[in-house]
Design an enzyme around this catalytic site. Sequence first.
Site, short mmCIF file in Angstrom:
data_model
loop_
_atom_site.label_atom_id
_atom_site.label_comp_id
_atom_site.label_asym_id
_atom_site.label_seq_id
_atom_site.Cartn_x
_atom_site.Cartn_y
_atom_site.Cartn_z
N GLY A 65 80.64 62.33 99.46
CA GLY A 65 80.92 63.39 100.42
C GLY A 65 80.41 64.72 99.93
O GLY A 65 79.84 64.83 98.84
N LYS A 94 70.83 61.30 102.09
CA LYS A 94 70.87 62.77 102.15
C LYS A 94 70.16 63.39 100.97
O LYS A 94 69.63 64.51 101.06
CB LYS A 94 72.31 63.26 102.28
CG LYS A 94 73.20 63.04 101.06
CD LYS A 94 73.13 64.16 100.04
CE LYS A 94 73.89 63.83 98.79
NZ LYS A 94 73.78 64.90 97.76
N SER A 131 72.63 72.27 94.95
CA SER A 131 72.17 70.89 95.12
C SER A 131 70.93 70.67 94.26
O SER A 131 69.92 71.37 94.41
CB SER A 131 71.83 70.62 96.59
OG SER A 131 71.05 69.44 96.70
#
Length: 326
Positions: free
Chosen positions: A135, A190, A253
Amino acid sequence: MALYQNIAVIGAGAWGTALANAAARAGCNVTLYARGTTAAETLSHSRENPRLPGIRISKNISITGDISHATKSEALLLVTPAQSLRQAAAALAPCLTKGTPVVVCAKGIERGTHKFMTEIVSEIMPEALPAILSGPSFAHDVAQGLPTAVTLAAKDAAIAEALVHALGSDTFRPYHSSDVRGVEIGGAAKNVLAIAAGIVAGKKLGASALAALTTRGFAELMRFGVACGAKPETIAGLSGLGDLVLSCSSTQSRNFSFGMALGRGDTPARDKLSEGEFTAPVLVELAREKKVDMPVASAVAAVLGGALTVNEAIEMLLTRPFKAEG
């Protein structure tokens, strides 16, 4: 409902340490396994992981370099890079008690075998109960106790719910699911799409282009997920859309930062692992097998494989035929 109060976290990197802190905050008895006696002793003494500067490791966490001691816990969180998961599972398997939940906390697809993470656990650790946690979450946020919501999935819904109750707190909010494959697909895909978003940012193509890329990337993620048997609501949830939005919008990220370096024409830093670099070619191969069109992911794989330059990949995407949205 089974209760899991004794939790072991296998892997003392940034994410493993953050999850150990989260589990301790939830009231669990936590053992953090660091590979090697020296590493374990250093963390035990300093109570700070150099990968999480400024964050204290909870005093309620026991740190060990003895893997057999860690596997005595009621549930394990397996926190290793995706491409190292098979090796870690093999080391754990001989010590594991039958029926122990093993919650994978890695996002990726194994090169060569095309296997998802829980499939590897099932293969190497047949006595385990595989689960997946994924998540929108950054290690530093979770370690500090900042509000975070994730998805935890296991085929047995009761196991997933029990693990959620064990690990959840007022700041770390897992939602339970039985859609294991859907959660795995979101986390793996992702990472690849976040590299594409980073390229857009690195090329300074603008916020509109970044929003368009993220949205079209989500369309690819949904197509691929449904083709692999995932539930659409899982792909549209925390482990799919939620993680995609976070990873495509922040330099925290690793995959986004990796893509930014490519977009600027720089050599990406190698001090931090970008899982999307390894997942991209495998994801595209699986998409071809499923006959799923994933132009953004394919462009990323082509750039990483040297088949296209960044500029050629952008031109390819911008000159695709006009069509209805979907």
